[in-house]
Design a protein around this motif. Structure first.
Motif, short mmCIF file in Angstrom:
data_model
loop_
_atom_site.label_atom_id
_atom_site.label_comp_id
_atom_site.label_asym_id
_atom_site.label_seq_id
_atom_site.Cartn_x
_atom_site.Cartn_y
_atom_site.Cartn_z
N VAL A 1 0.84 -1.20 0.00
CA VAL A 1 0.00 0.00 0.00
C VAL A 1 0.87 1.25 0.00
O VAL A 1 0.59 2.23 -0.70
CB VAL A 1 -0.96 0.00 1.21
CG1 VAL A 1 -1.73 1.31 1.29
CG2 VAL A 1 -1.93 -1.18 1.14
N THR A 2 1.96 1.22 0.77
CA THR A 2 2.87 2.37 0.83
C THR A 2 3.47 2.67 -0.54
O THR A 2 3.55 3.84 -0.96
CB THR A 2 3.99 2.12 1.85
OG1 THR A 2 3.40 1.95 3.15
CG2 THR A 2 4.97 3.28 1.88
N GLN A 3 3.92 1.64 -1.24
CA GLN A 3 4.49 1.84 -2.57
C GLN A 3 3.45 2.43 -3.52
O GLN A 3 3.74 3.34 -4.29
CB GLN A 3 5.00 0.51 -3.13
CG GLN A 3 6.26 -0.01 -2.45
CD GLN A 3 6.60 -1.42 -2.90
OE1 GLN A 3 5.72 -2.30 -2.95
NE2 GLN A 3 7.85 -1.66 -3.21
N PHE A 4 2.24 1.91 -3.45
CA PHE A 4 1.17 2.40 -4.33
C PHE A 4 0.84 3.86 -4.03
O PHE A 4 0.72 4.68 -4.95
CB PHE A 4 -0.07 1.53 -4.14
CG PHE A 4 -1.26 1.95 -4.95
CD1 PHE A 4 -1.24 1.88 -6.33
CD2 PHE A 4 -2.41 2.43 -4.33
CE1 PHE A 4 -2.33 2.28 -7.09
CE2 PHE A 4 -3.51 2.82 -5.07
CZ PHE A 4 -3.47 2.75 -6.46
N ASN B 1 9.60 -4.38 -5.98
CA ASN B 1 10.80 -3.77 -5.41
C ASN B 1 10.98 -2.30 -5.78
O ASN B 1 12.07 -1.76 -5.66
CB ASN B 1 12.04 -4.57 -5.84
CG ASN B 1 12.19 -4.65 -7.35
OD1 ASN B 1 11.31 -4.24 -8.10
ND2 ASN B 1 13.31 -5.21 -7.81
N ILE B 2 9.91 -1.65 -6.23
CA ILE B 2 10.08 -0.24 -6.62
C ILE B 2 10.28 0.64 -5.39
O ILE B 2 9.72 0.41 -4.33
CB ILE B 2 8.87 0.27 -7.44
CG1 ILE B 2 7.59 0.25 -6.60
CG2 ILE B 2 8.70 -0.51 -8.72
CD1 ILE B 2 6.42 0.95 -7.27
N GLY B 3 11.09 1.67 -5.58
CA GLY B 3 11.33 2.66 -4.53
C GLY B 3 11.09 4.05 -5.08
O GLY B 3 10.66 4.21 -6.23
N PRO B 4 11.36 5.08 -4.28
CA PRO B 4 11.15 6.46 -4.74
C PRO B 4 11.89 6.77 -6.03
O PRO B 4 11.39 7.52 -6.87
CB PRO B 4 11.68 7.30 -3.58
CG PRO B 4 11.58 6.40 -2.38
CD PRO B 4 11.85 5.02 -2.89
N GLN C 1 12.41 8.10 -12.00
CA GLN C 1 13.02 7.70 -13.27
C GLN C 1 11.97 7.46 -14.34
O GLN C 1 12.12 7.89 -15.49
CB GLN C 1 13.86 6.44 -13.07
CG GLN C 1 15.12 6.66 -12.26
CD GLN C 1 15.78 5.36 -11.84
OE1 GLN C 1 15.29 4.27 -12.14
NE2 GLN C 1 16.89 5.46 -11.14
N VAL C 2 10.88 6.78 -13.98
CA VAL C 2 9.86 6.44 -14.97
C VAL C 2 9.06 7.66 -15.40
O VAL C 2 8.77 7.85 -16.58
CB VAL C 2 8.92 5.35 -14.42
CG1 VAL C 2 7.71 5.16 -15.34
CG2 VAL C 2 9.66 4.04 -14.26
#
Length: 223
Positions: free
Chosen positions: A32-35, A190-193, A198-199
């Motif tokens: 949830v945090t990543q989203f 595994n995505i981060g800030p 970048q994307v």
């Protein structure tokens, strides 16, 4: 002013897992945090589109309220043949998403690789899936997300025959806003800030862009 190019994001599952995942599916399941971090970065960005694949129950339970809180909309690509299964959206959920202003499209019938299906399965993936979703939403299916991002000349032909106005892939990178075939970028576990930055704002090096363009060209003509 219309953006010269757009970034299409793909969300699969979010938060606690409520069903047995298919092999490799955990790779595209985010917290949830990543989203929320991605959504916060998207606010105020008309050049970013958010799409959802697979029809997981987290689309309604987790994604919808967070989209609405931020004034965002999403496009949800549903597996018509899996509606109501454990951990998946059911018919009422799809109607609720639509009522909230979200767009509904097709991800096919049973999450098959469209390059590997026979004629009977093709009827399910296109005709049957589109009929079920049209009856459910009261609108014809005009957009699809290609399962696994797997396509070739034959798959594209079938999509055109189904009178689809936009088809989403998993090719990565940016896309023309009005393009028929739309590349997307999948959120992964595994995505981060730095991934979001970048994307959304990064410009891939010329060799990387060249490889992506070449790969897309091969997909369009193979088969």
């Amino acid at each position: 002013m219309t953006a010269r190019s757009v970034v299409n994001l793909t969300v699969h599952g979010i938060g606690p897992v409520t069903r047995t995942l298919d092999p490799g599916e955990d790779g595209t399941w985010v917290s949830v945090t990543q989203f929320e971090r991605v959504l916060d970065a998207v606010v105020g960005r008309p050049d970013v589109r958010i799409t959802f694949d697979d029809g997981n129950s987290s689309d309604l339970d987790i994604a919808l309220p967070r989209l609405l809180e931020r004034g965002l909309t999403g496009e949800f690509f549903v597996l018509a043949g899996l509606l109501g299964e454990k951990g998946k959206l059911d018919a009422g959920d799809v109607r609720e998403l639509q009522k909230a202003g979200m767009r509904i499209g097709s991800h096919g019938w049973a999450h098959r690789d469209w390059r590997r299906i026979d004629e009977a399965q093709a009827v399910q993936e296109f005709a049957d899936a589109h009929r079920v979703l049209a009856e459910l939403t009261g609108q014809p299916v005009t957009r699809v997300a290609i399962p696994f991002g797997s396509y070739d000349r034959r798959v594209l032909g079938r999509i055109r025959q189904a009178r689809i106005s936009r088809a989403y892939t998993s090719d990565g990178g940016r896309a023309r806003p009005d393009g028929w075939l739309q590349a997307r970028n999948s959120l992964r576990h595994n995505i981060g800030p730095e991934w979001t930055e970048q994307v959304l704002d990064g410009t891939p090096a010329l060799p990387v862009r060249a490889r992506k363009l070449a790969a897309r060209a091969v997909k369009r003509v193979r088969g």
